[in-house]
Design an enzyme around this catalytic site. Structure first.
Site, PDB file in Angstrom:
ATOM      1  N   HIS A 376      -9.931  39.859  48.425  1.00  0.00           N
ATOM      2  CA  HIS A 376     -10.762  39.224  49.442  1.00  0.00           C
ATOM      3  C   HIS A 376     -12.202  39.678  49.294  1.00  0.00           C
ATOM      4  CE1 HIS A 376     -12.309  38.686  53.722  1.00  0.00           C
ATOM      5  NE2 HIS A 376     -12.034  37.470  53.285  1.00  0.00           N
ATOM      6  N   HIS A 446     -13.605  30.055  51.703  1.00  0.00           N
ATOM      7  CA  HIS A 446     -13.807  29.788  53.128  1.00  0.00           C
ATOM      8  C   HIS A 446     -15.297  29.705  53.428  1.00  0.00           C
ATOM      9  CE1 HIS A 446      -9.748  30.316  55.197  1.00  0.00           C
ATOM     10  NE2 HIS A 446      -9.525  30.148  53.898  1.00  0.00           N
ATOM     11  N   GLU A 447     -15.625  28.983  54.511  1.00  0.00           N
ATOM     12  CA  GLU A 447     -17.012  28.598  54.793  1.00  0.00           C
ATOM     13  C   GLU A 447     -17.625  27.972  53.531  1.00  0.00           C
ATOM     14  OE1 GLU A 447     -15.330  31.269  57.334  1.00  0.00           O
ATOM     15  OE2 GLU A 447     -16.187  32.105  55.507  1.00  0.00           O
ATOM     16  N   GLU A 471      -7.319  29.746  62.823  1.00  0.00           N
ATOM     17  CA  GLU A 471      -7.855  30.902  63.533  1.00  0.00           C
ATOM     18  C   GLU A 471      -8.483  30.529  64.873  1.00  0.00           C
ATOM     19  OE1 GLU A 471     -11.179  29.667  60.662  1.00  0.00           O
ATOM     20  OE2 GLU A 471      -8.991  29.739  60.704  1.00  0.00           O
TER      21      GLU A 471
END
Length: 675
Positions: A376, A446-447, A471
């Site tokens: 991550h 993500h984003e 989320e």
């Protein structure tokens, strides 16, 4: 250039004879339902007819530049070329293993009559399910550097269709979809999906977004049914900075008779370049779990402390669970230092673990158990800092045996004045994917910038967020039941969604000691579905990396988890059986590596019943259907977790009744019986 295929010349209708005096060119789809005309009498305009009715009236094309005259009118057609293509190609992974690529293409070469006599080429590809067109500014004496201030592309609809959209936003796609008439829509991110007055479907998007700004749409002045391209700008207001030769992304107009054909369309993928990675054997679709949901619930933290989620001990528990339950990957967020500096510039170095997390020990343990540790990298918007360290970060992961990385860009981009969806970040996202490929690493972004089919060219670009995902249910009023019935017809048309389904503790009864950690949390948050609907989402919302997102203790001793264990993430064939945008949808998919089929069916806040034919099954086989359904007394508000498992024998001649409770769903596995 000369016509290469004389047998398709009837597709091109010329109003005048000499090349320099031609003003109108026309081309049709292979099935002749879609017709596109391009006129250069006063500027450049295109129009689209569908089944002999005008769908898009003459709409402007061209560019405006900084320190240069517009490239939009006073043209002659110097040449044109029509070609046909009807081929098939094999996907590395996806909803379908083989895709048909059948189109007619018109290339138009334009040159200004006066002045510098600049050149502009237009490409139109017309498929049976829509149109793609793009600009090309070729290498030429009078143009080198290009500073685009406006792309003049218009989409001028003739009627007040109904649209499903999210308002234009240069930073995020995490918004609930709205439904409104075109006359009431002021702006939109793409894809925007329209249901026409005649009951047909249109979706406007783009394909192969490369070295260019993302496109949004805004209402044209003076016409309530018309929109024009609005590119995301650089800090100085320029939209695109490039050099010749330049090609734009494809502007896409998907056009279908019905919602099923729209969902099954492969136009976006077909408009991208073929795979550029020679060896893709390391690209492996997978299901994964992870240390993630607890942080959103507020029962764990990303930062070091008593409630820190990413500890060595906790991660090993997740690896053991994955190994036991046919899950290939484990994501761990919050393992690296920097979260305590959230909001500060360059908060992360991306590689230093917290003191309670032994990265080498964990990755070795995962390797021993044949589980993929999913790395991550949260940047907090520090994209440039991340890009500067790409090689060192990905080489570290490669040495540790890590084959997949989730990236994040929460918060504003720290490079002053840059937006998530501008050219600066489009190029950054691509650089991440290309560098990751060099180290044989798959990406879950993500984003992100929205998907535009790049997964065909770089199959290690597995999945991405770009949606109001799971989320939001943990710390806000959540996503309404209809949200899931809108996504397949809108955001999912662009590409895979890392929505992260699979929450079993719908009401958070097992989530003790929750801590409110943002201003959107009013204390009433929950998942607004039934448990069976969460299972069905594994079929409905496609992702080659599909997360079972709940805390693993909520999966222990839960019979319904077997569906998640059984379902694959790579498909031979996919088909929409039935559906209405915002109301319900039924999708079936055939496993790429077995003869199993899986069905997902979901509804909005209304209960529904369907009778469907199982004619997609093999005619010569009998199957056992394992049906995971909401109990008769289930309801998304009052009794969301009661699930029943029903088994029955079926064949391709069976008519199956599907009953959906309010806010519910049904998930079915069809397995051949060896007789």
């Amino acid at each position: 250039m000369k016509l290469k295929n004389w047998h398709v010349t009837l597709l091109l209708m010329l109003t005048l004879i000499s090349c320099s005096s031609k003003k109108t060119l026309k081309i049709e789809s292979p099935n002749n339902k879609i017709k596109v005309s391009i006129n250069t009498t006063k500027g450049i305009y295109y129009a689209v007819n569908f089944k002999d009715a005008v769908l898009i009236k003459p709409s402007k094309l061209g560019y405006e530049f900084k320190n240069a005259n517009p490239l939009s009118n006073n043209f002659i057609i110097t040449d044109y070329n029509i070609t046909q293509s009807n081929t098939k190609w094999n996907t590395t992974w996806g909803e379908n293993s083989v895709i048909e690529d059948n189109y007619n293409q018109l290339l138009i070469c334009l040159q200004e009559k006066d002045g510098f006599k600049r050149k502009l080429n237009l490409y139109f590809k017309v498929y049976n399910d829509g149109v793609g067109f793009r600009y090309e500014i070729p290498k030429q004496k009078n143009i080198d550097s290009i500073l685009i201030t406006q792309e003049l592309t218009e989409f001028n609809f003739v009627k007040n269709h109904s649209g499903w959209y999210i308002p234009a936003n240069f930073e995020s796609y995490e918004t609930l979809y709205k439904n409104a008439s075109l006359s009431d829509i002021k702006s939109a991110n793409t894809p925007i999906t329209l249901e026409t007055v005649a009951g047909n479907f249109i979706s406007i998007h783009e394909a192969n977004l490369t070295n260019y700004a993302g496109m949004t749409l805004k209402k044209s002045k003076g016409d309530s049914f018309s929109f024009k391209s609005d590119l995301v700008p650089w800090p100085d207001g320029v939209k695109v900075k490039t050099k010749t030769p330049m090609v734009s992304p494809w502007r896409t107009i998907q056009i279908t008779d019905n919602a099923q054909d729209l969902v099954e369309s492969n136009l976006i993928l077909n408009l991208n370049e073929p795979n550029k990675i020679e060896n893709v054997s390391w690209v492996e679709p997978m299901k994964y779990i992870g240390i993630w949901w607890g942080m959103h619930l507020g029962t764990q933290t990303w930062t070091l402390g008593k409630r820190h989620g990413a500890t060595t001990e906790e991660t090993k528990k997740y690896i053991d669970f994955a190994n036991k339950h046919n899950i290939k990957g484990v994501l761990v967020e919050g393992w690296n230092t920097g979260w305590e500096n959230w909001g500060k510039k360059d908060a992360f170095d991306f590689v230093t673990p917290y003191e309670d997390f032994n990265l080498k020990e964990v990755t070795n343990y995962a390797t021993e158990k044949n589980i993929a540790f999913i790395g991550h990298v949260e940047t907090g918007g520090a994209a440039q800092s991340f890009e500067n360290k790409l090689d060192s970060i990905f080489s570290m992961y490669q040495k540790l045996g890590v084959k997949a990385v989730k990236t994040g860009y929460a918060g504003g981009i720290q490079t002053k004045g840059q937006f998530h969806h501008g050219q600066f970040m489009v190029n950054h996202y691509r650089e991440v994917v290309k560098t990751a490929a060099k180290y044989k690493i798959m990406i879950n972004a993500h984003e992100p910038i929205k998907p535009t089919g790049i997964r065909r060219t770089y199959p290690n670009m597995m999945t991405r967020e770009g949606v109001r995902g799971m989320e939001w249910n943990a710390w806000s009023s959540g996503n309404p039941p209809e949200h899931y019935t809108i996504l397949p017809f809108t955001r999912a048309l662009a590409g895979p969604i890392d929505y992260t389904p699979g929450i079993f503790d719908i009401l958070y009864k097992n989530a003790k000691n929750r801590v409110k950690w943002n201003d959107l949390d009013d204390g009433t948050s929950r998942v607004n579905t039934t448990l069976a609907k969460q299972l069905a989402l594994f079929v409905i919302l496609y992702s080659p990396m599909q997360m079972a997102s709940d805390l693993i203790e909520n999966y222990e001793n839960q019979p319904a988890f077997k569906f998640i264990e059984d379902i694959p993430t790579d498909w031979e064939f996919s088909k929409m059986i039935n559906g209405k945008i915002g109301d319900y949808i039924i999708i079936v998919r055939k496993d790429k590596n077995s003869d199993d089929w899986f069905l997902g069916s979901i509804t909005d806040e209304n209960k529904r019943e369907f009778n469907i034919e199982l004619n997609f099954l093999d005619n010569n086989k009998t199957y056992v259907a394992e049906i995971y359904t909401d109990a008769k007394t289930a309801d998304w508000k009052t009794n969301p977790t009661e699930v029943e498992l029903i088994k029955k024998e079926v064949t391709s001649r069976t008519n199956l009744t599907i009953k959906l409770v309010a806010g519910g769903g049904q998930a079915i596995r069809f397995s051949p019986i060896n007789k």
